[in-house]
Design a protein around this motif. Sequence first.
Motif, PDB file in Angstrom:
ATOM      1  N   LEU A 196      34.061  29.014  44.467  1.00 52.93           N
ATOM      2  CA  LEU A 196      34.160  29.376  43.044  1.00 52.93           C
ATOM      3  C   LEU A 196      33.588  30.766  42.806  1.00 52.93           C
ATOM      4  O   LEU A 196      33.012  31.028  41.754  1.00 52.93           O
ATOM      5  CB  LEU A 196      33.413  28.344  42.194  1.00 52.93           C
ATOM      6  CG  LEU A 196      33.954  26.919  42.225  1.00 52.93           C
ATOM      7  CD1 LEU A 196      32.957  25.946  41.614  1.00 52.93           C
ATOM      8  CD2 LEU A 196      35.279  26.841  41.483  1.00 52.93           C
ATOM      9  N   THR A 197      33.741  31.661  43.756  1.00 52.22           N
ATOM     10  CA  THR A 197      33.154  32.999  43.654  1.00 52.22           C
ATOM     11  C   THR A 197      33.593  33.705  42.378  1.00 52.22           C
ATOM     12  O   THR A 197      34.730  33.586  41.938  1.00 52.22           O
ATOM     13  CB  THR A 197      33.525  33.870  44.866  1.00 52.22           C
ATOM     14  OG1 THR A 197      34.945  33.918  44.967  1.00 52.22           O
ATOM     15  CG2 THR A 197      32.963  33.302  46.148  1.00 52.22           C
ATOM     16  N   ASP A 198      32.640  34.422  41.783  1.00 54.02           N
ATOM     17  CA  ASP A 198      32.863  35.254  40.601  1.00 54.02           C
ATOM     18  C   ASP A 198      33.411  34.497  39.383  1.00 54.02           C
ATOM     19  O   ASP A 198      34.034  35.086  38.515  1.00 54.02           O
ATOM     20  CB  ASP A 198      33.774  36.439  40.944  1.00 54.02           C
ATOM     21  CG  ASP A 198      33.186  37.327  42.019  1.00 54.02           C
ATOM     22  OD1 ASP A 198      31.990  37.661  41.904  1.00 54.02           O
ATOM     23  OD2 ASP A 198      33.897  37.650  42.987  1.00 54.02           O
ATOM     24  N   THR A 199      33.169  33.199  39.295  1.00 53.93           N
ATOM     25  CA  THR A 199      33.602  32.394  38.156  1.00 53.93           C
ATOM     26  C   THR A 199      32.603  32.545  37.013  1.00 53.93           C
ATOM     27  O   THR A 199      31.425  32.752  37.229  1.00 53.93           O
ATOM     28  CB  THR A 199      33.708  30.907  38.564  1.00 53.93           C
ATOM     29  OG1 THR A 199      34.592  30.807  39.675  1.00 53.93           O
ATOM     30  CG2 THR A 199      34.231  30.046  37.445  1.00 53.93           C
ATOM     31  N   ASN A 200      33.075  32.418  35.779  1.00 56.64           N
ATOM     32  CA  ASN A 200      32.217  32.537  34.610  1.00 56.64           C
ATOM     33  C   ASN A 200      31.935  31.142  34.031  1.00 56.64           C
ATOM     34  O   ASN A 200      32.830  30.500  33.494  1.00 56.64           O
ATOM     35  CB  ASN A 200      32.878  33.417  33.557  1.00 56.64           C
ATOM     36  CG  ASN A 200      31.951  33.701  32.388  1.00 56.64           C
ATOM     37  OD1 ASN A 200      30.892  33.102  32.245  1.00 56.64           O
ATOM     38  ND2 ASN A 200      32.359  34.624  31.535  1.00 56.64           N
ATOM     39  N   PHE A 201      30.677  30.692  34.176  1.00 56.75           N
ATOM     40  CA  PHE A 201      30.225  29.417  33.631  1.00 56.75           C
ATOM     41  C   PHE A 201      29.205  29.631  32.514  1.00 56.75           C
ATOM     42  O   PHE A 201      28.360  28.776  32.269  1.00 56.75           O
ATOM     43  CB  PHE A 201      29.574  28.570  34.734  1.00 56.75           C
ATOM     44  CG  PHE A 201      30.528  27.983  35.721  1.00 56.75           C
ATOM     45  CD1 PHE A 201      31.360  26.927  35.382  1.00 56.75           C
ATOM     46  CD2 PHE A 201      30.587  28.479  37.025  1.00 56.75           C
ATOM     47  CE1 PHE A 201      32.228  26.370  36.307  1.00 56.75           C
ATOM     48  CE2 PHE A 201      31.451  27.931  37.953  1.00 56.75           C
ATOM     49  CZ  PHE A 201      32.275  26.869  37.598  1.00 56.75           C
ATOM     50  N   SER A 209      28.894  32.610  45.052  1.00 58.75           N
ATOM     51  CA  SER A 209      28.419  33.996  45.042  1.00 58.75           C
ATOM     52  C   SER A 209      29.037  34.762  43.882  1.00 58.75           C
ATOM     53  O   SER A 209      30.225  34.641  43.593  1.00 58.75           O
ATOM     54  CB  SER A 209      28.724  34.680  46.377  1.00 58.75           C
ATOM     55  OG  SER A 209      30.086  34.580  46.704  1.00 58.75           O
ATOM     56  N   GLY A 210      28.181  35.497  43.187  1.00 56.02           N
ATOM     57  CA  GLY A 210      28.627  36.311  42.065  1.00 56.02           C
ATOM     58  C   GLY A 210      28.971  35.535  40.807  1.00 56.02           C
ATOM     59  O   GLY A 210      29.467  36.103  39.840  1.00 56.02           O
ATOM     60  N   VAL A 211      28.705  34.229  40.782  1.00 54.14           N
ATOM     61  CA  VAL A 211      29.033  33.398  39.619  1.00 54.14           C
ATOM     62  C   VAL A 211      28.092  33.707  38.451  1.00 54.14           C
ATOM     63  O   VAL A 211      26.923  34.002  38.644  1.00 54.14           O
ATOM     64  CB  VAL A 211      28.964  31.896  40.008  1.00 54.14           C
ATOM     65  CG1 VAL A 211      28.974  30.999  38.788  1.00 54.14           C
ATOM     66  CG2 VAL A 211      30.108  31.540  40.929  1.00 54.14           C
ATOM     67  N   ASN A 212      28.618  33.619  37.243  1.00 55.26           N
ATOM     68  CA  ASN A 212      27.825  33.837  36.034  1.00 55.26           C
ATOM     69  C   ASN A 212      27.471  32.479  35.430  1.00 55.26           C
ATOM     70  O   ASN A 212      28.328  31.794  34.878  1.00 55.26           O
ATOM     71  CB  ASN A 212      28.614  34.681  35.030  1.00 55.26           C
ATOM     72  CG  ASN A 212      27.791  35.022  33.799  1.00 55.26           C
ATOM     73  OD1 ASN A 212      26.737  34.461  33.556  1.00 55.26           O
ATOM     74  ND2 ASN A 212      28.287  35.956  33.012  1.00 55.26           N
ATOM     75  N   PHE A 213      26.186  32.084  35.575  1.00 55.92           N
ATOM     76  CA  PHE A 213      25.662  30.851  35.007  1.00 55.92           C
ATOM     77  C   PHE A 213      24.700  31.169  33.857  1.00 55.92           C
ATOM     78  O   PHE A 213      23.791  30.385  33.581  1.00 55.92           O
ATOM     79  CB  PHE A 213      24.901  30.051  36.067  1.00 55.92           C
ATOM     80  CG  PHE A 213      25.747  29.255  37.019  1.00 55.92           C
ATOM     81  CD1 PHE A 213      26.578  28.251  36.570  1.00 55.92           C
ATOM     82  CD2 PHE A 213      25.677  29.494  38.377  1.00 55.92           C
ATOM     83  CE1 PHE A 213      27.336  27.494  37.456  1.00 55.92           C
ATOM     84  CE2 PHE A 213      26.419  28.747  39.284  1.00 55.92           C
ATOM     85  CZ  PHE A 213      27.254  27.738  38.811  1.00 55.92           C
ATOM     86  N   ALA A 214      24.867  32.286  33.176  1.00 56.46           N
ATOM     87  CA  ALA A 214      23.957  32.664  32.087  1.00 56.46           C
ATOM     88  C   ALA A 214      23.920  31.573  31.021  1.00 56.46           C
ATOM     89  O   ALA A 214      24.954  31.075  30.593  1.00 56.46           O
ATOM     90  CB  ALA A 214      24.395  33.982  31.463  1.00 56.46           C
ATOM     91  N   ARG A 215      22.710  31.174  30.636  1.00 53.15           N
ATOM     92  CA  ARG A 215      22.479  30.167  29.595  1.00 53.15           C
ATOM     93  C   ARG A 215      23.157  28.824  29.894  1.00 53.15           C
ATOM     94  O   ARG A 215      23.403  28.028  28.987  1.00 53.15           O
ATOM     95  CB  ARG A 215      22.893  30.698  28.225  1.00 53.15           C
ATOM     96  CG  ARG A 215      22.047  31.889  27.775  1.00 53.15           C
ATOM     97  CD  ARG A 215      22.418  32.408  26.388  1.00 53.15           C
ATOM     98  NE  ARG A 215      23.811  32.808  26.226  1.00 53.15           N
ATOM     99  CZ  ARG A 215      24.336  33.951  26.658  1.00 53.15           C
ATOM    100  NH1 ARG A 215      23.580  34.822  27.285  1.00 53.15           N
ATOM    101  NH2 ARG A 215      25.607  34.240  26.459  1.00 53.15           N
TER     102      ARG A 215
END
Length: 113
Positions: free
Chosen positions: A3-8, A24-30
């Motif tokens: 799931l590289t570079d996915t926005n969660f 790697s590179g995933v966005n898990f902000a908040r």
Amino acid sequence: MILTDTNFTESKLKKANFQNSDLSGVNFARADLSQASLRGANLGRAYLTISNLEGADLRGANLNYATLSNANLKGANLCGADLNGARVSNEQLALARTNWSTVYPNGKRGLMR
């Protein structure tokens, strides 16, 4: 699972199973990752700012250069995790479980002092 570079951003992922996944590179902000299984996952350069990792299993996870600013690490298991170059405070790490094989942001291994 790859799931590289996915926005969660802001996702509700409580108790999710990402064991041995490439994140790697995933966005898990908040994101809510409380009690999630991230054991052995590749979270290199992942963005976990203000995420909730309370009680998450991160044993053996690769967190190289991950951004964990203001993430909740209370009770998170970081035993054997590699945090080399990660952006995380000592105060955050003091709330997590670590052991002799945990690699800290400074590249050193061992128990936190």
